[in-house]
Design a protein around this motif. Structure first.
Motif, mmCIF file in Angstrom:
data_model
loop_
_atom_site.group_PDB
_atom_site.id
_atom_site.type_symbol
_atom_site.label_atom_id
_atom_site.label_comp_id
_atom_site.label_asym_id
_atom_site.label_seq_id
_atom_site.Cartn_x
_atom_site.Cartn_y
_atom_site.Cartn_z
ATOM 1 N N PRO A 34 0.911 -1.276 0.213
ATOM 2 C CA PRO A 34 0.040 0.076 0.038
ATOM 3 C C PRO A 34 0.934 1.030 0.120
ATOM 4 O O PRO A 34 0.374 2.302 -0.219
ATOM 5 C CB PRO A 34 -0.725 -0.015 1.190
ATOM 6 C CG PRO A 34 0.104 -0.833 2.244
ATOM 7 C CD PRO A 34 0.643 -1.831 1.254
ATOM 8 N N ARG A 35 2.200 1.180 0.166
ATOM 9 C CA ARG A 35 2.972 2.281 0.280
ATOM 10 C C ARG A 35 2.777 3.179 -1.314
ATOM 11 O O ARG A 35 2.985 2.533 -2.277
ATOM 12 C CB ARG A 35 4.308 2.096 0.632
ATOM 13 C CG ARG A 35 4.480 1.713 2.068
ATOM 14 C CD ARG A 35 5.949 1.277 2.483
ATOM 15 N NE ARG A 35 6.126 -0.186 1.925
ATOM 16 C CZ ARG A 35 7.239 -0.745 1.986
ATOM 17 N NH1 ARG A 35 8.228 -0.395 2.685
ATOM 18 N NH2 ARG A 35 7.580 -2.120 1.390
ATOM 19 N N GLY A 36 3.076 4.292 -1.155
ATOM 20 C CA GLY A 36 2.615 5.268 -2.136
ATOM 21 C C GLY A 36 3.969 5.025 -3.024
ATOM 22 O O GLY A 36 5.175 5.099 -2.613
ATOM 23 N N THR A 37 4.092 5.663 -4.473
ATOM 24 C CA THR A 37 4.816 5.748 -5.283
ATOM 25 C C THR A 37 5.496 7.027 -5.335
ATOM 26 O O THR A 37 4.565 7.858 -5.572
ATOM 27 C CB THR A 37 4.635 5.095 -6.498
ATOM 28 O OG1 THR A 37 4.119 3.841 -6.474
ATOM 29 C CG2 THR A 37 5.616 5.084 -7.696
ATOM 30 N N SER A 38 6.767 7.373 -5.519
ATOM 31 C CA SER A 38 7.197 8.603 -5.650
ATOM 32 C C SER A 38 6.706 9.222 -7.041
ATOM 33 O O SER A 38 6.440 8.758 -8.095
ATOM 34 C CB SER A 38 8.801 8.618 -5.627
ATOM 35 O OG SER A 38 9.205 8.331 -6.665
ATOM 36 N N HIS A 39 6.692 10.594 -7.129
ATOM 37 C CA HIS A 39 6.392 11.230 -8.338
ATOM 38 C C HIS A 39 7.269 11.136 -9.499
ATOM 39 O O HIS A 39 6.886 10.994 -10.449
ATOM 40 C CB HIS A 39 6.049 12.815 -8.009
ATOM 41 C CG HIS A 39 4.672 13.216 -7.267
ATOM 42 N ND1 HIS A 39 4.723 13.076 -5.899
ATOM 43 C CD2 HIS A 39 3.577 13.335 -7.682
ATOM 44 C CE1 HIS A 39 3.505 13.437 -5.522
ATOM 45 N NE2 HIS A 39 2.711 13.713 -6.557
ATOM 46 N N ASN A 40 8.655 10.982 -9.065
ATOM 47 C CA ASN A 40 9.744 10.907 -9.982
ATOM 48 C C ASN A 40 9.163 9.449 -10.690
ATOM 49 O O ASN A 40 9.249 9.226 -11.723
ATOM 50 C CB ASN A 40 11.038 10.625 -9.294
ATOM 51 C CG ASN A 40 11.666 11.863 -9.110
ATOM 52 O OD1 ASN A 40 11.073 12.986 -9.491
ATOM 53 N ND2 ASN A 40 12.650 12.103 -8.239
ATOM 54 N N HIS A 41 9.181 8.460 -9.689
ATOM 55 C CA HIS A 41 8.928 7.173 -10.310
ATOM 56 C C HIS A 41 7.846 6.889 -11.287
ATOM 57 O O HIS A 41 7.582 6.403 -12.212
ATOM 58 C CB HIS A 41 8.931 6.022 -9.144
ATOM 59 C CG HIS A 41 8.986 4.715 -9.837
ATOM 60 N ND1 HIS A 41 9.376 3.562 -8.913
ATOM 61 C CD2 HIS A 41 8.674 4.057 -10.893
ATOM 62 C CE1 HIS A 41 9.256 2.339 -9.563
ATOM 63 N NE2 HIS A 41 8.951 2.583 -10.822
#
Length: 461
Positions: A34-41
């Motif tokens: 459930p952990r969010g993905t970075s905007h960069n990724h």
């Protein structure tokens, strides 16, 4: 430590083996994370999908970073396997995968100890060019962010020595990841050979960092301080350099040729210290001096306001200092040189811009694009890293390790990297090849004039 395009590197011939990570059961055996993905990724992943739709090409987009580590000893295959598996277990980013699910992204992660390595013997190479092309092609195909693993290892063994290679899509690593990795891989290998625990400090997870960064960025609105900095930057002039770096747009239907690259030692250690001392005496810094000199040369070539984007690391907490990941934000730099300032005044203005840029880099580019419509793909980037504090930096700078990057086909990008190493100040760059305009000649003239002025200022001129 050199930072070379892989096709420009020097690889000694030998027996090539690829080490390919695998997970029994595939992603279906991994747990939904459930952990969010970075905007960069996310931005990088969506761009990769757009590229595949436009070109119908599989594999990577030639957007990987890598490493070559030299070992002056006979290869020990069980120790190599043990070291690589220990490294995969150490860094969670190598055991997670993000995929697009319509407008959303979905992350899947597997636990330490669940990834295996498959050894594939490619063959013996006597011709170094054929060896380089084989490794580069394999890395290009293996490092797509759309599939796991988006990274690969290889070894080239010969009598009494071997070279360990690593390449990963940019979504998994950044520049500091590589300079840390050269020491970690060496220590993990020696520990595996000697059957002892590796002497490495614990490290945090980029996945944890991505989640917290995502949450904070998504909560920001257009009142965030970074928004004001970027609006001011975008309102200025000269957002692309006018001194003939960029060739004319391509007229054919085919892809642009691979970019050219340039690398050199600008200043040795003594001269770099002298330049740093002079900048410090004027209230500046080494990176401030580099940008100020670039701005002055830019003015000589007809520019009024020197503007560029500068990557800034986001490893602000000690737990992430040694972590693999893409800990980078982009800072907008703008220096007014319309009144032909001297070095001291240009440095003063640069330091003010660097101070403002810290606020500008406090939000990821994709989030800023959502708020104020910033174009998501940077075209002119100047980077700076100081690697002297990394364990093994002296040995790496003497040739024990080399950072690698893939070749790039963009016809509208210019990247310049300054690396402060134990041996001095190194410059690396990539830029469009050919074209109908001045192109390479314009950049070469700019870089030559930059080097001469920098050396003059370092010497007290």
């Amino acid at each position: 430590m050199e930072f070379l395009q892989i096709l420009d590197s020097d690889i000694r011939p030998g027996g090539l083996i690829e080490w390919i990570p695998a997970a029994p059961g595939g992603l279906g055996a991994w747990h939904r994370d459930p952990r969010g993905t970075s905007h960069n990724h996310e931005q990088h992943l969506r761009s990769a999908h757009d590229y595949r739709r436009a070109t119908r090409r599989e594999g990577g987009r030639e957007a990987w970073l890598g490493l070559a580590v030299e070992f002056d000893q006979q290869i020990d295959f069980p120790a190599v396997q043990g070291a690589l598996l220990a490294w995969i277990n150490r860094h969670e980013v190598l055991r997670t995968h993000v995929r697009l699910d319509g407008p959303d992204v979905a992350r899947y992660t597997t636990d330490p100890g669940t990834v295996l390595l498959r050894r594939s013997r490619i063959g013996w190479y006597h011709d170094p060019r054929l060896l380089i092309e084989q490794i580069a092609g394999s890395f290009d195909r293996a490092t797509t962010p759309m599939h796991w693993p988006a990274y690969r290892f290889a070894t080239v063994a010969r009598a009494g020595s071997f070279t360990l290679f690593f390449a990963a899509d940019h979504s998994l690593v950044d520049g500091y990841s590589l300079v840390n990795a050269q020491y970690e891989l060496r220590e993990l290998y020696q520990a595996a050979r000697e059957r002892r625990p590796a002497a490495l400090p614990p490290t945090g997870s980029y996945v944890d960092f991505s989640s917290s960064e995502r949450t904070a960025a998504d909560a920001a609105d257009d009142r965030h301080p970074a928004v004001a900095v970027w609006r001011e930057f975008l309102g200025g002039a000269d957002r692309l350099p006018p001194f003939g770096i960029l060739p004319a747009p391509p007229t054919g239907a085919g892809p642009p040729p691979a970019q050219h690259s340039h690398t050199t030692l600008l200043l040795d250690d003594d001269a770099t210290r002298a330049l740093t001392d002079r900048a410090t005496a004027l209230g500046g810094s080494l990176i401030g001096a580099l940008l100020a000199v670039a701005a002055l040369v830019y003015h000589r070539h007809g520019g009024c306001r020197f503007t560029t984007l500068m990557p800034r690391h986001t490893r602000h907490h000690v737990e992430f200092h040694g972590a693999l990941g893409w800990f980078v934000a982009l800072a907008p730099i703008s220096v007014d040189v319309s009144d032909d300032p001297d070095f001291a005044l240009a440095l003063e203005r640069t330091m003010v811009s660097l101070d403002r840029a810290r606020e500008g880099a406090s939000l990821p580019m994709l989030r800023l694009a959502e708020l104020i419509g910033i174009p998501p793909e940077p075209k002119f980037v100047v980077s700076f890293m100081d690697t002297r504090g990394v364990p093994g930096a002296v040995e790496a700078d003497a040739g024990a390790a080399v950072a690698l990057r893939s070749h790039t086909y963009a016809d509208d990008e210019v990247y310049v990297w300054f690396n402060r190493t134990p041996g001095g100040l190194r410059l690396h760059s990539r830029f469009p090849a050919g074209g109908d305009g001045p192109g390479e000649a314009g950049l070469a003239a700019f870089l030559n004039e930059f080097a001469h002025l920098l050396a003059s200022i370092a010497a007290g001129g």
